[in-house]
Design an enzyme around this catalytic site. Structure first.
Site, PDB file in Angstrom:
ATOM      1  N   LEU A   2      37.578  29.364  17.131  1.00 14.54           N
ATOM      2  CA  LEU A   2      37.635  30.124  15.882  1.00 14.54           C
ATOM      3  C   LEU A   2      38.677  31.189  16.160  1.00 14.54           C
ATOM      4  O   LEU A   2      38.684  31.768  17.261  1.00 14.54           O
ATOM      5  CB  LEU A   2      36.291  30.791  15.591  1.00 14.54           C
ATOM      6  N   ASP A   3      39.561  31.465  15.203  1.00 16.85           N
ATOM      7  CA  ASP A   3      40.598  32.423  15.554  1.00 16.85           C
ATOM      8  C   ASP A   3      40.063  33.864  15.602  1.00 16.85           C
ATOM      9  O   ASP A   3      38.919  34.130  15.207  1.00 16.85           O
ATOM     10  CB  ASP A   3      41.872  32.259  14.721  1.00 16.85           C
ATOM     11  N   TYR A   4      40.907  34.728  16.126  1.00 18.59           N
ATOM     12  CA  TYR A   4      40.549  36.122  16.404  1.00 18.59           C
ATOM     13  C   TYR A   4      39.814  36.785  15.234  1.00 18.59           C
ATOM     14  O   TYR A   4      38.811  37.463  15.410  1.00 18.59           O
ATOM     15  CB  TYR A   4      41.856  36.864  16.708  1.00 18.59           C
ATOM     16  N   THR A  54      38.287  35.252  12.707  1.00 18.01           N
ATOM     17  CA  THR A  54      37.250  34.428  12.072  1.00 18.01           C
ATOM     18  C   THR A  54      35.905  34.664  12.751  1.00 18.01           C
ATOM     19  O   THR A  54      35.834  34.844  13.955  1.00 18.01           O
ATOM     20  CB  THR A  54      37.644  32.934  12.130  1.00 18.01           C
TER      21      THR A  54
END
Ligand code: URA
Length: 233
Positions: A100-102, A104
């Site tokens: 999951l990106d930073y 999210t």
């Protein structure tokens, strides 16, 4: 631990069937015939019909509600906080399954089971992942249909997705988005492709496994039923 339990944990057979093997004299511990009340452990040489049995390593499985501001790596070169910082001491050598990106939030599985991680992330398995997205402004039906049919990211169309509006006002729209791929920043870039900016993104489910009421930043171990479910997804 009792020899029958030890054998069962090694995957030889059920505890009762192991009792029979012991009673039939088929089991040895360090070269001596085993009896039903014997104990065996890590350092013992246990054989069934002369064949050594090996202790199966038991894997760990965690579910984390990832907050924004954490990276999904075991270590970060830039010194940022990682999801590993949120695990309890003694969690073992687990790693995040996918990313999951930073910015999210939401459901992230961590495990040391490489086979399961591979299954859950391999694109051919098309595991559905559900997101809650909040975008700035409104979105037209035509744009929703474009997202559902597939939009171009890096010259390649995204697969079909399910997109529905949950809540709308003049200033923002909340949507549920279900995708079965896992391209980098996929949901954000899908909305970028139709000219919409995602202001908030949270993964709420992987298959039918839901984040539920787990508070942000908290982690819990998965039950054996949940692990069974993921292995058969
Ligand atoms: N899509 C995104 O844009 N970001 C994520 O972290 C996951 C899916």
């Amino acid at each position: 631990m009792r020899i029958n339990k030890f054998l069962a944990e090694c995957g030889v057979a059920s505890r009762r069937a192991c009792d029979r093997l012991i009673a039939e004299g088929k089991v040895t511990i360090n070269g001596r015939a085993a009896s039903l009340g014997d104990d065996a452990g890590e350092g013992d040489d246990v054989c069934v019909d002369g064949v050594p049995v090996q202790r199966k390593k038991s894997n760990r499985y965690f579910l984390l509600n990832k907050p924004k501001g954490y990276v999904c790596t075991v270590r970060d070169d830039k010194g940022r906080k990682t999801v590993m910082d949120l695990l309890p001491a003694g969690a073992g050598r687990v790693f995040p399954v996918g990313r999951l990106d930073y910015d999210t939030e939401g459901l992230l599985i961590l495990t040391d089971d490489g086979e399961l991680a591979f299954r859950l992330t391999h694109p051919k398995n098309e595991i559905p992942k559900t997101y809650l997205a909040k975008i700035e402004g409104t979105i037209a039906e035509r744009e929703l249909n474009m997202l559902r049919a597939g939009v171009e990211i890096d010259g390649k169309l995204t697969g079909k997705s399910k997109v529905k509006v949950l809540e709308a006002s003049k200033t923002y729209t909340k949507l549920q988005v279900i995708i079965s791929e896992g391209r980098n920043r996929q949901v954000r870039r899908m909305f970028d492709a139709v000219g919409k900016h995602v202001a908030f993104l949270k993964r709420t489910a992987v298959g039918d496994m839901r984040l539920g009421q787990l508070p942000r930043g908290k982690v819990r171990e998965l039950s054996s039923d949940e692990v069974f479910y993921l292995k058969n997804l």
